[in-house]
Enzyme design. Structure first.
Site, PDB file in Angstrom:
ATOM      1  N   ASP A  45       4.288  -3.493   3.046  1.00  0.00           N
ATOM      2  CA  ASP A  45       3.029  -3.381   2.305  1.00  0.00           C
ATOM      3  C   ASP A  45       3.069  -4.275   1.062  1.00  0.00           C
ATOM      4  O   ASP A  45       2.072  -4.390   0.339  1.00  0.00           O
ATOM      5  CB  ASP A  45       2.683  -1.927   1.967  1.00  0.00           C
ATOM      6  N   ASP A  84       5.246  -0.984   7.591  1.00  0.00           N
ATOM      7  CA  ASP A  84       5.166  -0.025   6.490  1.00  0.00           C
ATOM      8  C   ASP A  84       3.980   0.917   6.659  1.00  0.00           C
ATOM      9  O   ASP A  84       2.884   0.495   7.040  1.00  0.00           O
ATOM     10  CB  ASP A  84       4.966  -0.782   5.168  1.00  0.00           C
ATOM     11  N   LYS A 113       8.176   2.376   8.537  1.00  0.00           N
ATOM     12  CA  LYS A 113       8.967   2.681   7.338  1.00  0.00           C
ATOM     13  C   LYS A 113       8.088   3.486   6.402  1.00  0.00           C
ATOM     14  O   LYS A 113       6.908   3.161   6.239  1.00  0.00           O
ATOM     15  CB  LYS A 113       9.426   1.386   6.651  1.00  0.00           C
ATOM     16  N   GLU A 115       8.113   5.534   2.449  1.00  0.00           N
ATOM     17  CA  GLU A 115       8.806   5.710   1.182  1.00  0.00           C
ATOM     18  C   GLU A 115       8.960   7.195   0.859  1.00  0.00           C
ATOM     19  O   GLU A 115       8.031   7.976   1.062  1.00  0.00           O
ATOM     20  CB  GLU A 115       8.012   5.041   0.049  1.00  0.00           C
ATOM     21  N   GLU A 182      16.323   0.320  -2.505  1.00  0.00           N
ATOM     22  CA  GLU A 182      15.739  -0.728  -3.351  1.00  0.00           C
ATOM     23  C   GLU A 182      16.113  -0.502  -4.820  1.00  0.00           C
ATOM     24  O   GLU A 182      15.892   0.593  -5.369  1.00  0.00           O
ATOM     25  CB  GLU A 182      14.203  -0.748  -3.183  1.00  0.00           C
TER      26      GLU A 182
HETATM   27  O1  KIV Z   1       6.949  -3.879   1.418  1.00  0.00           O
HETATM   28  C1  KIV Z   1       8.044  -4.443   1.407  1.00  0.00           C
HETATM   29  O2  KIV Z   1       8.157  -5.667   1.432  1.00  0.00           O
HETATM   30  C2  KIV Z   1       9.232  -3.605   1.330  1.00  0.00           C
HETATM   31  C3  KIV Z   1      10.544  -4.292   1.125  1.00  0.00           C
HETATM   32  C4  KIV Z   1      10.654  -4.730  -0.279  1.00  0.00           C
HETATM   33  C5  KIV Z   1      11.684  -3.459   1.530  1.00  0.00           C
HETATM   34  O3  KIV Z   1       9.139  -2.425   1.392  1.00  0.00           O
END
Ligand code: KIV
Length: 264
Positions: A45, A84, A113, A115, A182
């Protein structure tokens, strides 16, 4: 090269082979990453910041993620595609989270993914049970940027470090196949990495993680004004692009382009 799957990623940790990951948002760059042999292509994202010009990732929508995941999937044949889950695509209810994760898979992602730690653990369990592979993301989670008060290193105090380790173990037990760490101190990233069976993918988390990820535009020098310490520039495409575009302008103005070789 054979297709990279979740199994390949888990095996790499066992064999102590480093995992490589980069973000991509469009078809053309996706073909480059795939041809170069990167293990994981993340449709991050971060597209909100590097492609759409927002100052945070918060305005990125499911529609944005679907459009870019579909584009990336057209250019990838070997790498594992992870997409994401954007802000508010899963925070307002598990049903919504499952549906949105499913939409990303319907549009070319092979895993999602999301968070967060304990707050997302029940959703992670459900997604994994429904056959949707999940990558976790701990440490500096950009969707919580306002709660953190800026892009700052996380897990610095003993208490915060203990919590991160606990949350990493929780995500592992919930079924995540890997976790992005991160902006955490490298010693903490090492400790987390040693305590998990699943791989850690670091960004600003030191060399002891099982793999590394960077935002492609940082890696290739395309981001004009955001240069975090961890983001090594492996090429300077901004400089090269400026040079090319300036030459194009100059040749059009002088009448040098188009010449015979570029005319019918
Ligand atoms: O959105 C993204 O690019 C990420 C990476 C920084 C891991 O989540």
């Amino acid at each position: 090269m054979s297709k990279i799957t979740i199994k390949t990623i888990l095996e790499k940790k066992k064999k102590k082979e480093k995992i490589t990951a980069l973000t991509a948002y469009d078809y053309s760059f996706a073909t480059i990453l795939d041809e170069a042999g990167v293990d994981i292509v993340l449709v991050g994202d971060s597209l909100g910041m590097v492609v759409l010009g927002y100052s945070t990732t918060l305005p990125v929508s499911m529609e944005d993620m679907i459009r870019h995941t579909r584009a990336v999937s057209k250019g990838v044949s070997t790498s594992l595609i992870v997409a994401d889950m954007p802000f508010l695509s899963f925070q307002t209810g598990e049903e919504k989270g499952i549906e949105n994760a499913g939409r990303l898979l319907q549009n070319g992602a092979e895993a999602v993914k999301l968070e967060g730690g304990s707050s997302v653990e029940p959703l992670v369990r459900k997604l994994v049970n429904f056959g949707i592979p999940v990558m976790g993301h701990l440490g500096l989670t950009p969707q919580a940027i306002h709660a953190f008060g800026g892009y700052k290193i996380q897990g610095k105090s003993e208490e915060a470090a203990k919590l991160l380790l606990k949350e990493a173990k929780l995500l592992e037990s919930a079924g995540c196949f890997s976790i992005v760490l991160e902006c955490v101190p490298k010693n903490l990233a090492e400790e987390i990495t040693e305590n998990l069976q699943i791989p850690t993918i670091g960004i600003g988390a030191g060399e002891k993680c099982d793999g590394q990820i960077l935002v492609l535009y940082d890696c290739l020098g395309l981001t004009p004004d955001f240069n975090p310490k961890f983001a090594k520039k492996f090429a300077d495409l901004r400089e090269l692009s400026l040079k090319g575009v300036r030459q194009y302008i100059q040749e059009v103005k002088s009448g040098e382009f188009p010449d015979e070789a570029h005319s019918f």
